[in-house]
Structures are given as C-alpha cells and as structure tokens.
Design an enzyme around this catalytic site. Structure first.
Site, PDB file in Angstrom:
ATOM      1  N   GLY A 264       0.814  -1.208   0.000  1.00 20.30           N
ATOM      2  CA  GLY A 264       0.000   0.000   0.000  1.00 20.30           C
ATOM      3  C   GLY A 264       0.846   1.256   0.000  1.00 20.30           C
ATOM      4  O   GLY A 264       2.062   1.214   0.208  1.00 20.30           O
ATOM      5  N   VAL A 265       0.181   2.362  -0.228  1.00 24.59           N
ATOM      6  CA  VAL A 265       0.815   3.680  -0.337  1.00 24.59           C
ATOM      7  C   VAL A 265       1.272   4.197   1.023  1.00 24.59           C
ATOM      8  O   VAL A 265       0.717   3.820   2.056  1.00 24.59           O
ATOM      9  CB  VAL A 265      -0.169   4.679  -0.970  1.00 24.59           C
ATOM     10  CG1 VAL A 265      -1.381   4.883  -0.081  1.00 24.59           C
ATOM     11  CG2 VAL A 265       0.493   5.995  -1.296  1.00 24.59           C
ATOM     12  N   GLY A 266       2.302   5.034   1.026  1.00 24.30           N
ATOM     13  CA  GLY A 266       2.684   5.759   2.228  1.00 24.30           C
ATOM     14  C   GLY A 266       4.085   5.445   2.691  1.00 24.30           C
ATOM     15  O   GLY A 266       4.791   4.614   2.113  1.00 24.30           O
ATOM     16  N   SER A 267       4.482   6.125   3.759  1.00 21.35           N
ATOM     17  CA  SER A 267       5.847   5.983   4.256  1.00 21.35           C
ATOM     18  C   SER A 267       6.107   4.560   4.736  1.00 21.35           C
ATOM     19  O   SER A 267       7.192   4.013   4.514  1.00 21.35           O
ATOM     20  CB  SER A 267       6.097   6.964   5.406  1.00 21.35           C
ATOM     21  OG  SER A 267       6.122   8.284   4.901  1.00 21.35           O
ATOM     22  N   GLU A 291      -0.290  -1.228  -7.083  1.00 19.67           N
ATOM     23  CA  GLU A 291      -0.978  -0.058  -7.611  1.00 19.67           C
ATOM     24  C   GLU A 291       0.025   1.067  -7.844  1.00 19.67           C
ATOM     25  O   GLU A 291      -0.113   1.868  -8.760  1.00 19.67           O
ATOM     26  CB  GLU A 291      -2.039   0.316  -6.574  1.00 19.67           C
ATOM     27  CG  GLU A 291      -2.699   1.610  -6.701  1.00 19.67           C
ATOM     28  CD  GLU A 291      -3.788   1.741  -5.619  1.00 19.67           C
ATOM     29  OE1 GLU A 291      -4.717   0.926  -5.642  1.00 19.67           O
ATOM     30  OE2 GLU A 291      -3.701   2.642  -4.767  1.00 19.67           O
ATOM     31  N   ASN A 381      -8.409  10.047   3.600  1.00 22.47           N
ATOM     32  CA  ASN A 381      -8.090  10.146   2.175  1.00 22.47           C
ATOM     33  C   ASN A 381      -9.092   9.410   1.287  1.00 22.47           C
ATOM     34  O   ASN A 381      -9.710   9.999   0.418  1.00 22.47           O
ATOM     35  CB  ASN A 381      -6.685   9.587   1.916  1.00 22.47           C
ATOM     36  CG  ASN A 381      -5.634  10.298   2.755  1.00 22.47           C
ATOM     37  OD1 ASN A 381      -5.753  11.479   3.044  1.00 22.47           O
ATOM     38  ND2 ASN A 381      -4.619   9.563   3.140  1.00 22.47           N
ATOM     39  N   GLY A 385      -7.098   1.593  -3.583  1.00 27.94           N
ATOM     40  CA  GLY A 385      -7.087   0.228  -4.105  1.00 27.94           C
ATOM     41  C   GLY A 385      -6.923  -0.820  -3.026  1.00 27.94           C
ATOM     42  O   GLY A 385      -6.807  -2.010  -3.334  1.00 27.94           O
TER      43      GLY A 385
END
Lengths: 489, 489
Positions: A264-267, A291, A381, A385
C-alpha cells in the site's frame, strides 16, 4: 480517426490540434460540469486547467472525479476556491478534508479498480469533460505522463476532452505504459495478461478525435510524495513481515516459482518495499504486482532483484522521479504502468497469487479494518485500491504500527466504527510487536491472537480485559458497544 | 489415472472401486481430522459418513469445511454430537448457531468464491479427507450430484477421498455440470468462459485414484429448502425492483443486449426470481449468473424467457427438485452448474456486467450492510457468496423488507455493528417502501435517501431525528454510537 503513433514517439504535438490556453479551456467548461481528471498517486494529474478553474469568476459547482490522489492544484487550490460541490474518489489535503467534514463537498468513496466502470457504465455520475495530462498528443491518441489510473475509461466516458501537454514530463515515459482497454460488458473478454511483467496494449490512450476540445501546453512538475525516513517501528514491522513471508515460502509450493507482492501507499509501505532487500527468496522470482511504484522499489530494480513491477502510478518522491526519468527506458524493461482497471483487477490479483500488504488507520480485535475514517467519523483520504488487493489476494496482510501519536493512541481497538475491509478479508496482522496469523480462526480466537501478538504492551491489558468481559456474553462476536466507544473519547 | 468417462455415463460404478460402508469410512477418519465436504445450497452434501461420525464412540474434534449450506445430517446430527471443534464457512441450523454462540465450535466465515483457494493454497486449514456426494464414480473421476461448490478444489487439496454414491440422485444430473479447474497461481490463466451459458469443462470431477479411500453407496434425499409463499412485502419489493431495472435498461446501452441478474438465497430471493416474469426486457436476453438456482427460476426457464442460468447449486424445494430431475436434460439446455470458484468468480461477474440483488439482516443509514450477525453479535448463517456479487457486480442492489417481526423491528438502523458489505459496495437499496439510488452520493446524502425512500413510516421519523442530530457534528460520517446502540436494546 487517425492512425496510432509510431513508437518511439519523438515529437510532442502531432497533426492538426486545437491548441488553446487554460483560461479559454476553463471558460468553456460549464459551471456545473462533471469533470473526470487524470492523476493517481499524486502524479500525472492536470495542473493548468484546474488552476484556471480555481481562478474562474463564475460560481462553480463542479463534480470532480479522479481515480486516485491528485496534487495541490486540484486538492488545495481548486477545492479552496469553493468550485467543487461533489467529489470522488480520493482526496488528501487538509482543505479537502475540512470541506468534506463540513459536507460542503459531497464526497463519495469507491474502490480504485471499479471506478472506471462505475463512471462509464455504472451510472455513478453523468460525465461531461475529461481533463488529462500527457507527454505527447496526436489526432486520436495521447501518451499519458506519470500515472494512468482510470484515464482510458474516463476518456471513453466523457463527451469532451482537454489534454494538458506537459513538457516537464519526459517523452521517455511512453516506454513504461501498457494501455489495455477491456471491452464493454456483457461481452467483455478475459484480460489476456500472462504475467505481471507482460505487455498487451499500447503506449498511448486512443480517443475519438471529435471529442478533443483543446490541447493546453504546460511545463510544471508533479506535486510528488515525500516519505519520512523509516522509523524503528517501520523496521520492526518489516522484520516481522519478512519472517512471515519466509514461513509462507516454506509452507506452500504455490510460492515455489515466484513471490508476488503488493504494498500500500505511504511511508510505511515505502519502507516495507525498501526493506525487502533483506528478504532471501532463493531461486524464486520476486515480483511486484500493485498499484504504485514507490521509491523503495528502485534499489531492488537497480540491483536486478525484482523480476517485474506492475502498477498504475509512479508515486515517487522528487528524487525518485528524477532517478526514474533519467533512465526510463532501462526501468521500462521491468516496470509496467497499466490502467487501474488492469493493475488492480480482481481477476489478475487472483491469477497471480498476490500476497497483499496494506496498512490501516486502525484494526479491531476481531479483524475488521478501518482505513479511511478516524474514530469512524473523520474522513482521511479514501479507500483507494486497498480493498481490491485485500479482498482478492491469495494471502492478505494488514501491517501497521500498534500505536500512533508517540504511543498515546492504540491502533488496535475493541471495535472499529467504520469498516473498509471486513472480518472475511484479512489473513494476517503485523505490527512492530509481532504477527497474528488469524487464518481459519473464529472472531474470538482472532481477538486473542491480535491482542497477544500485535497490541502494544501499554494497551494489551486493557484490550484483554475488554475481551474477557465481553466473552461473558454468549455470542459469536461479543461486543460492549458503549465501552468500545469510550476508546475514542 | 484411468481415462475420463464417456458421456452420457450410464452406470453408477465403473472399474475396480474400494466399496465400503459408512461406519468403516468413519472409523478410518482420525478423531481430529480436517474434513472437506461437498454441499452448497442445502443439497449435494454427503449424508451417510457424517451420520456415522455422529454415532462414533470416539471423542471427536473434527475441523469441518463446507463451501455452502449443508443438510441436517451434518448441520444438526453431527454438530449435536459434539464432534466438531472448528468449522467454516457456512452454517444454518439452530444447534450450529448455539454451538457457535457458546464458542464450543470455532466458526470462521469466508467468501464463497475464494474458499477453494483458501483451503488449497491459502493456508486456512490443513486438509485431510474430502467427503463428497456423487451420482457415478470411476477410477479417477466422479459425477457430482445436486451442487458443485468448492468440491474440485477440496478433492485436489485433501490427502484422501471418500465418495458417497447416492442412488437417490439421478444420473441425468451429469448433463448440468460444467467442471472447469483453474490452474494454480501464479501461472493461472484467465477463465475462458465467453458467456454465462457456455460450457468449458467436464461433467465430472477428476481425482488422483491413489486418494480414493472408499466408495459408500447411499440412497437418501437432500434436506432441501422450503420457501414461504411471497408476502405482500415481497411483492412490493419485487415491483420496486422491476421499476428500478426498467430505469437501468433505459439509462445505459450496456444493457441493450442482455440483462444479467443474480439473486441471493432465501424466500425473498426466490420470490424476486419468480416475479421477474412481469419484467418486460424487450428484445434483450434475460440471463441469470448467480450462485443458486431456486424454484423461482423454473417457470422462467419453462417459458423460454431465460436465455441461460449459471449457478453452483440447485437450491430447490422437494417439488422443484422433482420437476428438475424429471427433465434434467431439457433444463441442461439452459442451466449450467459450475464450481463456486467459477460461478462466483469476481472476474466473470465483472465481465458479464451483472446486476446483483442480495438481501441483508439490516442496513445502516450510511449504506453499510450486515448480512450475518443479529445486533452485530449473533451469527446467523454466513456471508456465502453475497460479497462476491455485491463487490464485483456492475450495479449492486440490496433488497430487503424495511422491518421484521411483523413490523416491530426496523431493518434500517442508525449504525450496523457488524459490516459484511461496506459503504463502498452497494449502489441501490430497495424495500417495500421504495428505492434509494445512492450511486455517487456522500454518506449523509445516502442516509437522507435511505431514510426517506426505504425506511418504514413507523421508524423513519426516529431515524430522521437521529440523522439531524448527528449532523450537528462536523464529520464526514457523523455518529452517536451510544444512541445507535440503543436501537438494539
């Protein structure tokens, strides 16, 4: 329709195109239009026309649809201009959150994989204008820039199309794209993709030339991501995840040939990607089918440790973008950018046996996951996905620090008051404390494992006491709603 | 392995088979074995071996896995015998519910489409013995009876196999089956099914003959469904649904060629299927792509109004079974039974543009759907395939009466304390009161539509007051958890 371009595309503008400027384009858009924009992972979104709309003197009430995160020109300037009444499906700025919380903007949140179909066939909006960023454009085609998202579906669904030709984005991006368009239901064929690194489409998006309302030339950078350095917790989570993945490779021959991961997205996601360097996969292929390509993957790609990386967006930092832009052709040997209805397709996630690793705002003891709303109420947010991968992966991991705000708040709670991923979807929870493998476990067994293995020692006794007390109730998933609500006070 | 049978299969037993009886089979099963059984939609489950296990004198602690609803031999007799410690993924009897509530049985609930992969590759259990019902069996193949479910995956995953050859079930059932086995990930190809009515597989399930531990001959009927007659509410829901479907056909050309529907299990689903007779679809094909064929579809099939019906189970009443059994070959022209990882496959539901119609225990005003747990705590049956269709359908409808217990309890509540289908998944709510089309709407807008159009007049004012009050809070999805909990007191 004119013919498709010859690759490589070496000029920015091809044929007889209706060049215009952003103000004229903005002025031509109805005050209550439904706009479909490119942009995913904070890159590849249109910049000039949204800014011109933000400065428009009319009383705008736009419906704005993007399939992923867009930059400040949209998410701050246009939103702050009180120009948007309705929005889907991802937002990420303070101003957008405030407008959503005040319900001045009606925000509707959908899964990334299905938003294209939702818009084109599903009746969620009545599309007017698509506004997309490109690195080259001709009569009936354009080459997208740093993300694809649901752009092909949006372009097909809209009546009119504006293309922002951004000279800041390199033409070499064309080498990364693989644009495949699924047919319309009910005669949609299967996606003929044999493996995560294969190519089955074009480097450009095709459109009906009659739709092209204008091409606006721009020269501006994406509002890229910034990632913090990995924390001790991030590194501990990465180590626990690696242990789990080693066990999976030993458990099942289904991973003998390849270990295919999504993050997944992020730091945290970025840190987990980077820390894969320390995972020994033996003779297996290490593959990314996700993604977003984030910076953490670039070292693995440079070292030849990653066989393929499939995504819909280059969600990189400035530095990562520069690194990729300079060697785009070389990266294109392993990196493929796809539309989000391919990169996140349930059937492909299933076929490739993906191990999905996504984070969350919080999880509850029974394994329900909240990835969007603080305390069940305050939208952050969007679901993005995460549900595509969490639902359809062969093994689904939720990885998160056990606390936030320097340990003040537990991310493991008795009850989540907003659920994005249900108890039926997640197999394994990983925090810096440890791993709770809840596969085949009942809800109360899951709770025992999650509290024991994943909760922070500062909160584990209180969670344990809650569980013991509610287990006096003779139910499958016992609750004490009032007491669970006190955790958020 | 011997060769596959020649169709039609005209004998029950083929070749040199290890015939045995149920007691011997039961005695050969370890006391703590993991059993994978056939059975879906209350039909096609093994009967004799479970009954023998129920009468076994040993202290059994079985793990029992079925992909759908099974009959009383398992769900009452075997469960009541205190023989099962762990169970997935569907249950439906009072005794099973009680054992689950007391947590004497650890019940884990998964989505129907993925359970085969979960068992074979995903590590949710460590399978020992598959026990399946068949109408014919040979050395390396059997013809299943009235349901398929995840039988092919179970047979592949288990070390040993018992086949119950049930002479009560007609051999003609073979004409309905289409057994396609997806390859193992990560090299799984796309499912090559061109349309809902097509056939791509065998009429039999193949197995490694070395696994066959025994064949037990039986002669007993399924514990079939009983449906109540349609109520006034059912008919009003059906009328509202038809109106909505008419609107959809007018809205989008995606439905110009075919209207492809799925309906959930139960008396309401059965009534909605039957009431389709009054829906004028013009020149379109009317197609069913779902999980269960229920009685409501038989008239449509007899009248030639249904082009194709695809499912994984013949979840019929006794009368419906008799009707189908007498003319199985004729029904097989339009009806296809598939394994559940095909009938419910996310990629196929997507490709065929399905409009899914499933019911629920309750929905909350924001559009979260609870289909398994009363008051968030008390397990009813299981999530089954509802999430497969709700998530992946082109248009997702939740249809339910606005009240239960003769109007005493509202099925529309301020907050669901168990969520099986999230706010991201359902497009339209239908009750006997009306239709709330919430596509593209924000959570608070959804609440307004659901309360106004779908709630029962006896409860709408109270729900409206709740919504007005929580909307004082400046959040995207405002809650008052304590007040919401009072609805369940």
């Amino acid at each position: 329709m004119t013919e498709a371009p010859e690759y490589p595309v070496e000029e920015r503008l091809h044929g007889d195109l209706p060049l215009t400027d952003a103000d004229a384009a903005a002025a031509s858009i109805d005050a209550d239009a439904t706009l479909l924009t490119s942009g995913f992972g904070s890159v590849g979104y249109p910049k000039a026309i949204p800014l011109a709309l933000a400065e428009d003197n009319r009383d705008l009430s736009l419906t704005l649809v993007s399939s992923g995160k867009v930059g400040e020109e949209i998410d701050v300037d246009l939103m702050a201009a009180d120009a948007v009444d309705r929005r889907m499906s991802y937002q990420s700025s303070e101003v957008a959150r405030e407008l959503t919380a005040r319900r001045e903007v009606a925000f509707s949140d959908r899964n990334a994989s299905s938003l294209g179909d939702d818009v084109q066939y599903g009746g969620v909006v009545d599309p007017d204008v698509a506004v997309v960023e490109a690195v080259a454009v001709g009569e009936g085609w354009f080459v997208p820039s740093t993300s694809l998202g649901q752009v092909p579906a949006f372009v097909d669904a809209a009546d009119r199309l504006y293309v922002e030709l951004n000279r800041h984005q390199p033409l070499a991006l064309q080498s990364l794209h693989d644009v495949y368009r699924p047919e319309a239901p009910p005669n949609r064929g299967p996606i003929p993709l044999a493996g995560p690194g294969d190519r089955i489409g074009d480097r450009h998006v095709s459109f009906d030339p009659e739709k092209l309302a204008g091409v606006v030339e721009t020269d501006s950078a994406d509002a890229t991501y910034t990632f913090r350095d990995p924390t001790d917790d991030d590194l501990a989570i990465a180590a626990n995840l690696r242990n789990f993945l080693r066990g999976e490779m030993a458990r099942s021959s289904v991973f003998d040939e390849a270990l295919t991961l999504q993050f997944g997205v992020g730091s945290l996601g970025n840190a987990l990607m980077g820390e894969l360097a320390d995972l020994d996969v033996g003779d297996r292929d290490l593959i990314y089918f996700g993604e977003l390509v984030q910076d953490g993957l670039l070292d693995l790609l440079d070292d030849g440790r990653l066989t393929a990386a499939s995504a819909t967006s280059l969600a990189l930092t400035d530095e990562g973008q520069q690194r990729l832009f300079e060697h785009a052709e070389r990266y294109a040997e392993d990196v493929v950018l796809r539309p989000a209805d391919v990169s996140n397709h349930p059937g492909l996630i299933d076929r490739f046996g993906v191990v999905a690793v996504n984070s969350a705002v919080e999880v509850d003891i029974y394994g329900n996951v909240n990835s969007t709303h603080v305390a069940g109420e305050r939208m952050l947010n969007g679901v993005g996905g995460s549900a595509d991968f969490n639902r359809n992966a062969l093994v689904t991991v939720c990885a998160l620090p056990s606390t936030l705000n320097g340990g003040e708040i537990s991310r493991i709670v008795p009850m989540s008051f907003h659920v994005d991923h249900t108890e039926h979807d997640v197999d394994v929870f990983v925090t810096e404390q440890g791993v709770a493998d809840v596969r085949g476990r009942s809800p109360v067994e899951r709770a025992e494992l999650i509290v024991e293995n994943c909760a922070h020692p500062s909160f584990a006794p209180e969670l344990r006491a809650y569980l013991d007390d509610v287990c006096e109730r003779e139910h499958h998933i016992p609750h004490d709603v009032e007491r669970a609500a006190e955790w958020f006070e």
